[in-house]
Scaffold this motif. Structure first.
Motif, PDB file in Angstrom:
ATOM      1  N   THR A  90       0.825  -1.217   0.000  1.00 41.65           N
ATOM      2  CA  THR A  90       0.000   0.000   0.000  1.00 41.65           C
ATOM      3  C   THR A  90       0.858   1.266   0.000  1.00 41.65           C
ATOM      4  OG1 THR A  90      -0.166  -0.154   2.415  1.00 41.65           O
ATOM      5  CG2 THR A  90      -1.971  -1.087   1.118  1.00 41.65           C
ATOM      6  N   ASN A  91       1.928   1.283   0.775  1.00 41.03           N
ATOM      7  CA  ASN A  91       2.784   2.469   0.801  1.00 41.03           C
ATOM      8  C   ASN A  91       3.513   2.662  -0.521  1.00 41.03           C
ATOM      9  OD1 ASN A  91       2.609   3.721   3.535  1.00 41.03           O
ATOM     10  ND2 ASN A  91       3.207   1.686   4.193  1.00 41.03           N
ATOM     11  N   ALA A  92       3.879   1.547  -1.168  1.00 40.82           N
ATOM     12  CA  ALA A  92       4.497   1.656  -2.494  1.00 40.82           C
ATOM     13  C   ALA A  92       3.506   2.227  -3.504  1.00 40.82           C
ATOM     14  CB  ALA A  92       4.993   0.285  -2.956  1.00 40.82           C
ATOM     15  N   PHE A  93       2.253   1.771  -3.446  1.00 36.51           N
ATOM     16  CA  PHE A  93       1.224   2.293  -4.351  1.00 36.51           C
ATOM     17  C   PHE A  93       0.897   3.758  -4.066  1.00 36.51           C
ATOM     18  CE2 PHE A  93      -0.533  -2.244  -4.946  1.00 36.51           C
ATOM     19  CZ  PHE A  93       0.385  -2.469  -5.961  1.00 36.51           C
ATOM     20  N   ILE A  94       0.919   4.143  -2.775  1.00 34.89           N
ATOM     21  CA  ILE A  94       0.653   5.544  -2.431  1.00 34.89           C
ATOM     22  C   ILE A  94       1.727   6.437  -3.035  1.00 34.89           C
ATOM     23  CG2 ILE A  94       0.668   7.195  -0.510  1.00 34.89           C
ATOM     24  CD1 ILE A  94      -0.790   5.090   1.148  1.00 34.89           C
ATOM     25  N   VAL A  95       2.988   6.013  -2.910  1.00 31.02           N
ATOM     26  CA  VAL A  95       4.084   6.789  -3.488  1.00 31.02           C
ATOM     27  C   VAL A  95       3.971   6.828  -5.007  1.00 31.02           C
ATOM     28  CG1 VAL A  95       6.585   6.860  -3.831  1.00 31.02           C
ATOM     29  CG2 VAL A  95       5.646   6.371  -1.563  1.00 31.02           C
ATOM     30  N   ALA A  96       3.565   5.714  -5.615  1.00 31.65           N
ATOM     31  CA  ALA A  96       3.533   5.622  -7.079  1.00 31.65           C
ATOM     32  C   ALA A  96       2.329   6.328  -7.688  1.00 31.65           C
ATOM     33  CB  ALA A  96       3.544   4.148  -7.499  1.00 31.65           C
ATOM     34  N   PHE A  97       1.143   6.199  -7.055  1.00 22.74           N
ATOM     35  CA  PHE A  97      -0.079   6.656  -7.712  1.00 22.74           C
ATOM     36  C   PHE A  97      -0.774   7.829  -7.015  1.00 22.74           C
ATOM     37  CE2 PHE A  97       0.173   2.015  -8.608  1.00 22.74           C
ATOM     38  CZ  PHE A  97       0.482   2.116  -9.952  1.00 22.74           C
ATOM     39  N   THR A  98      -0.610   7.965  -5.712  1.00 22.16           N
ATOM     40  CA  THR A  98      -1.322   9.011  -4.979  1.00 22.16           C
ATOM     41  C   THR A  98      -0.450  10.224  -4.740  1.00 22.16           C
ATOM     42  OG1 THR A  98      -2.516   7.241  -3.836  1.00 22.16           O
ATOM     43  CG2 THR A  98      -2.763   9.457  -2.964  1.00 22.16           C
ATOM     44  N   SER A  99       0.803  10.002  -4.392  1.00 26.10           N
ATOM     45  CA  SER A  99       1.730  11.104  -4.171  1.00 26.10           C
ATOM     46  C   SER A  99       2.105  11.753  -5.500  1.00 26.10           C
ATOM     47  CB  SER A  99       2.981  10.583  -3.456  1.00 26.10           C
ATOM     48  OG  SER A  99       3.991  11.565  -3.428  1.00 26.10           O
ATOM     49  N   ASP A 100       2.569  13.002  -5.410  1.00 28.57           N
ATOM     50  CA  ASP A 100       2.984  13.734  -6.604  1.00 28.57           C
ATOM     51  C   ASP A 100       4.487  13.602  -6.838  1.00 28.57           C
ATOM     52  OD1 ASP A 100       2.124  15.269  -8.754  1.00 28.57           O
ATOM     53  OD2 ASP A 100       2.707  17.158  -7.809  1.00 28.57           O
ATOM     54  N   ILE A 101       5.150  12.739  -6.069  1.00 29.92           N
ATOM     55  CA  ILE A 101       6.597  12.680  -6.140  1.00 29.92           C
ATOM     56  C   ILE A 101       7.093  12.076  -7.453  1.00 29.92           C
ATOM     57  CG2 ILE A 101       6.765  10.425  -5.030  1.00 29.92           C
ATOM     58  CD1 ILE A 101       9.127  13.426  -4.507  1.00 29.92           C
ATOM     59  N   ILE A 102       6.400  11.094  -7.998  1.00 31.34           N
ATOM     60  CA  ILE A 102       6.830  10.466  -9.256  1.00 31.34           C
ATOM     61  C   ILE A 102       6.708  11.444 -10.428  1.00 31.34           C
ATOM     62  CG2 ILE A 102       6.438   8.559 -10.863  1.00 31.34           C
ATOM     63  CD1 ILE A 102       7.680   7.734  -8.198  1.00 31.34           C
ATOM     64  N   PRO A 103       5.569  12.130 -10.622  1.00 28.01           N
ATOM     65  CA  PRO A 103       5.522  13.140 -11.703  1.00 28.01           C
ATOM     66  C   PRO A 103       6.593  14.217 -11.556  1.00 28.01           C
ATOM     67  CG  PRO A 103       3.318  12.641 -10.933  1.00 28.01           C
ATOM     68  CD  PRO A 103       4.265  11.957 -10.001  1.00 28.01           C
ATOM     69  N   ARG A 104       6.915  14.596 -10.324  1.00 27.85           N
ATOM     70  CA  ARG A 104       7.966  15.603 -10.131  1.00 27.85           C
ATOM     71  C   ARG A 104       9.324  15.064 -10.577  1.00 27.85           C
ATOM     72  NH1 ARG A 104       6.468  17.431  -3.981  1.00 27.85           N
ATOM     73  NH2 ARG A 104       4.404  18.309  -4.430  1.00 27.85           N
ATOM     74  N   LEU A 105       9.607  13.818 -10.212  1.00 25.91           N
ATOM     75  CA  LEU A 105      10.882  13.222 -10.611  1.00 25.91           C
ATOM     76  C   LEU A 105      10.971  13.086 -12.125  1.00 25.91           C
ATOM     77  CD1 LEU A 105      11.305  10.445  -7.879  1.00 25.91           C
ATOM     78  CD2 LEU A 105      12.573  12.592  -8.072  1.00 25.91           C
ATOM     79  N   VAL A 106       9.859  12.718 -12.764  1.00 29.76           N
ATOM     80  CA  VAL A 106       9.846  12.609 -14.228  1.00 29.76           C
ATOM     81  C   VAL A 106      10.124  13.958 -14.861  1.00 29.76           C
ATOM     82  CG1 VAL A 106       8.390  12.110 -16.228  1.00 29.76           C
ATOM     83  CG2 VAL A 106       8.325  10.587 -14.237  1.00 29.76           C
ATOM     84  N   TYR A 107       9.494  15.002 -14.337  1.00 26.60           N
ATOM     85  CA  TYR A 107       9.732  16.354 -14.886  1.00 26.60           C
ATOM     86  C   TYR A 107      11.168  16.790 -14.626  1.00 26.60           C
ATOM     87  CZ  TYR A 107       9.307  21.360 -15.651  1.00 26.60           C
ATOM     88  OH  TYR A 107       9.501  22.642 -16.124  1.00 26.60           O
ATOM     89  N   TYR A 108      11.654  16.459 -13.428  1.00 32.47           N
ATOM     90  CA  TYR A 108      13.014  16.891 -13.053  1.00 32.47           C
ATOM     91  C   TYR A 108      14.062  16.296 -13.989  1.00 32.47           C
ATOM     92  CZ  TYR A 108      17.158  17.549 -10.087  1.00 32.47           C
ATOM     93  OH  TYR A 108      18.388  17.910  -9.603  1.00 32.47           O
TER      94      TYR A 108
END
Length: 795
Positions: A730-748
């Motif tokens: 669940t925490n992995a899915f929250i980081v992947a799909f709910t948090s905005d951290i992955i889109p930020r890393l992709v943009y970065y």
């Protein structure tokens, strides 16, 4: 002790006791009713009773210790004679087992209505049943030195308890008691050889298997049946004495007072627990619960420190967050006009209106989110492994290594024995045992499964109802806040989404409590109807039902917000609708993580506050009212058994609900902790209070529980392992799909062109452009505006 001819077995044991005890008085009163008997006893010894201390835990002779107390009230209903006959038969059979009874007449009680039957187990009964139950007793004092203090122990000096409290008794080498080899055991005084916890355990074992007659062709036995039919109103062992003062001779050492002074006081919240003393007084089963709760609280300290550090990082970096800065900038976020959040009544709005919400979202959705999710995955694994080690050491220290075999062989539920019409040869022991064919249980298993499924469906239905509530009132909030000029000052914070999210979370919490209240009653009844064979099977079956329901009840709304909300919204011109009427919920412009945090905070905090208030206030209020009604004759002796009678009963499932509460909290701490790093800190604070609340209520507000053994936390350990595995996912899915951290890393790494400030332009990159001319008539705002370009979050 599963012999169907139980009365004959008990009578045989009683004959052995007859060699040492004079039964002339007891046998002469068998032909009298309980009322006549108690009258004669009181007439003969009234002068002794008047001289008796109100804190005495002995019979009137001051020698024989009271091991158990039964109470009952005269019943004027039509079944009064039947109940009196049951009591007479039951008490006669108790005397045949060797137990000694002394009855207090109602005229000597505070309320003038209650009879008290005091029970004493003489030496011959204790040694007989100590062997039957396989109770381990000391044979030699241990010569193994206790662990010495390490250098760090002196640093932890303020949290340590005095050695006389931490280790109230010397350590012994023990062996299962044998009445034929008594010379091997350290018997200095027969009156004190068996501790009070062992004595009340033995007496309760006899009470639970003693017959009281044959009805409808079936043998009826057990104190629980008599309590359920109100033949007796209560059955309980006595506390050692008052919790606010030590006992006076000849009463034994008041361990209740010691526990209250060193454990049940809130000013001792920083102190360690006197675990050996808890075990000696309440039994191993309650003792191991407090060991687990204390160990869990200690481990939470490390998670709370790391979580607080992550929160502080988010707080310090909030003002320097590039995304929040762009959203709040009037030249950037102020120029971005967003699409309406609902059809017709909602208007266009500017992105900088969510400035405060975007800053608040950064507190929990930042670079430390990934680190904390990884840390909690490691923490939960270490917690369970260290607990296995602690539990194994505890089994050795408390002499519980081979307890499982005893549990399986001896602890048959009396209800199971009473309902069994068949007997079967045990292939291992070669003895006939009660046996219930599977076909008699199958209907109840189907009913049980259907009931659990139905109630879990009700939970899902209630969650959908709350979603419909949020959708239906969202437009109302939006139009109201748009039209009311006085609310435009606070609109930047009290957005329609935040308002409906807060009210929806509170409503969901209320529904959770209501459903939970009713389901507890139904699940206990269904489990009884399944007729489990042992107490272990009963608790395991009830635990599974309750946990499945609690899991869906408390976590379903969090799963919805984390993984489903905002994922199926559609896009302007082609939105998706719930029941073809309400537009699917969108996440807050700051993301769904902040809504998950809000939901988690309200449910977790609300449950903990409600639970602690209920545990503290409920028994306190009931006991005050019960004492107020009972003490109508203040000139009477308010005896030790009357004082305990006016306390609340902990009940056979009291510890079950304590475990359920702790495991539910464990789920909040682990399953969604990536969205709320302060969850371990809140759980730590709650558990520090919880330990003292539980200690206070057990010591001061509840009758003493019957001591029982356990070598582990049972099925709860398997549940913890399952939740630990699920929490990693669940925490992995929250980081992947709910948090905005992955889109930020992709943009970065993929789209950023500014070397000095890599996240510049991220907000605009995350949005897409839509022409309002393409809005269908039924979705566009009712007041048409000129053609403009509308930006929208891209999901």
């Amino acid at each position: 002790m599963g012999d169907p001819d139980l009365l004959e077995v008990l009578a045989e044991e009683g004959e052995k006791v007859n060699k040492h005890i004079d039964y002339s008085f007891q046998m002469s009163e068998q032909s009298l009713s309980s009322r006549e008997t108690s009258f004669l006893i009181n007439e003969e010894t009234m002068f002794q009773k008047n001289q008796q201390s109100k804190d005495s835990i002995f019979f009137r002779d001051g020698i024989r210790q009271i091991d158990f107390v039964l109470s009952y009230v005269d019943d004027v209903k039509k079944d009064a004679e039947l109940k009196a006959e049951r009591r007479k038969e039951f008490e006669t059979n108790l005397r045949k087992t060797g137990l000694e009874l002394e009855i207090e007449d109602k005229r000597d009680s505070e309320d003038g209505r209650t009879y008290f039957v005091k029970i004493h187990a003489p030496w011959e009964v204790l040694v007989t049943y100590a062997e039957v139950l396989g109770i381990k007793m000391p044979i030699k004092e241990s010569d193994i030195p206790r662990p010495k203090h390490t250098p760090i122990s002196y640093v932890l000096g303020p949290v340590r308890l005095p050695l006389s409290v931490k280790y109230p008794h010397p350590e012994y080498f023990t062996a299962q008691f044998s009445r034929h080899r008594q010379e091997l055991f350290l018997i200095e005084d027969q009156a004190t050889f068996f501790p009070s916890s062992s004595r009340n355990r033995i007496v309760y074992y006899i009470l639970s298997r003693c017959p009281f007659g044959i009805e409808d062709g079936k043998k009826r036995f057990g104190i629980e049946r008599l309590l359920n039919s109100n033949t007796y109103s209560s059955a309980y062992p006595l506390h050692d004495g008052q919790y606010w003062k030590p006992s006076e001779p000849p009463n034994p050492t008041n361990e209740r007072y010691t526990l209250h002074q060193n454990w049940a006081r809130f000013s001792y919240f920083y102190k360690e627990q006197p675990l050996d003393l808890i075990k000696n007084y309440y039994g191993e089963k309650i003792g191991i619960y407090f060991v687990f709760l204390g160990f869990y609280t200690e481990m939470l300290f490390f998670a709370a420190v790391v979580g607080l550090a992550c929160f502080i990082y988010g707080l310090l970096s909030m003002e320097h967050n590039t995304s929040s800065t762009e959203i709040c900038d009037p030249e950037i976020g102020g120029q971005m006009i967003m699409c309406p959040l609902c059809d017709q009544v909602c208007d266009y709005w500017r992105l900088n209106s969510t400035c405060l919400a975007s800053k608040f979202s950064h507190l929990f959705d930042n670079e430390s989110t990934v680190f904390f999710a990884i840390f909690m995955g490691i923490w939960v694994t270490l917690f369970l492994e260290f607990w296995k080690q602690r539990q194994a050491r505890l089994e050795y220290e408390w002499d519980l290594v081979d307890f499982e075999e005893e549990q399986q062989q001896l602890q048959l539920r009396p209800e199971f024995e009473a309902m069994c019409k068949h007997r079967k040869l045990n292939a291992v022991t070669k003895e006939m045992e009660p046996y219930m064919p599977l076909y008699t249980r199958i209907p109840w298993y189907f009913l049980s499964g259907a009931t659990v499924t139905l109630w879990m469906s009700l939970v899902v239905t209630s969650m959908v109802a709350v979603i419909v509530y949020r959708l239906s009132v969202f437009a109302t909030f939006a139009s109201f806040m748009e039209s009311d000029a006085s609310l435009k000052q606070v609109k930047s914070f009290l957005t329609p989404q935040i308002t409906t999210s807060l009210t929806g979370s509170c409503l969901n919490f209320i529904v959770i409590l209501i459903l939970n209240f009713f389901y507890e009653k139904i699940s206990a009844w269904i489990t009884k109807m399944e007729i489990p064979r042992t107490y272990q099977e009963y608790e395991s079956s009830l635990t599974l039902k309750m946990f499945l329901f609690q899991f869906v009840n408390f976590y379903s709304s969090c799963f919805y917000v984390a993984f489903f909300k905002g994922k199926f919204v559609g896009y302007p011109g082609k939105y998706t609708y719930l029941f073809n009427e309400w537009r699917s919920e969108e996440c807050d412009p700051g993301g769904c993580l902040i809504e998950l945090t809000t939901q988690l905070t309200i449910i977790m905090t609300g449950k903990q506050i409600f639970g602690n208030i209920k545990e503290a206030i409920y028994p306190l209020a009931l006991n005050w009212w019960r004492r107020r009604k009972a003490r109508t004759n203040s000139e009477k002796l308010y005896s030790r058994w009357e004082q305990d009678h006016d306390l609340e009963s902990f009940g056979p499932l009291g510890l079950f609900y304590e475990y359920l509460e702790t495991v539910t909290q464990f789920g909040f701490v682990t399953l969604f902790v990536a969205s709320f790093p302060l969850a371990p800190l809140l759980a730590l604070i709650n558990n520090i209070v919880e330990i003292r609340v539980d200690a206070w209520k057990l010591t001061t507000q509840y009758r003493r529980t019957v001591a029982s053994k356990a070598h582990s936390i049972g099925v709860w350990q398997d549940i913890l392992y399952g939740m630990a595995v699920l929490s990693v996912a669940t925490n992995a899915f929250i980081v992947a799909f709910t948090s905005d951290i992955i889109p930020r890393l992709v943009y970065y790494y993929a789209y950023s062109t500014n070397a000095t400030q890599p996240m510049t332009g991220y907000v605009n990159n995350s949005l897409s452009v839509f022409l309002i001319a393409d809005f269908p008539n039924h979705t566009a705002p009712s007041e048409k505006r000129d053609f403009i370009t509308c930006s929208m979050l891209c999901f």
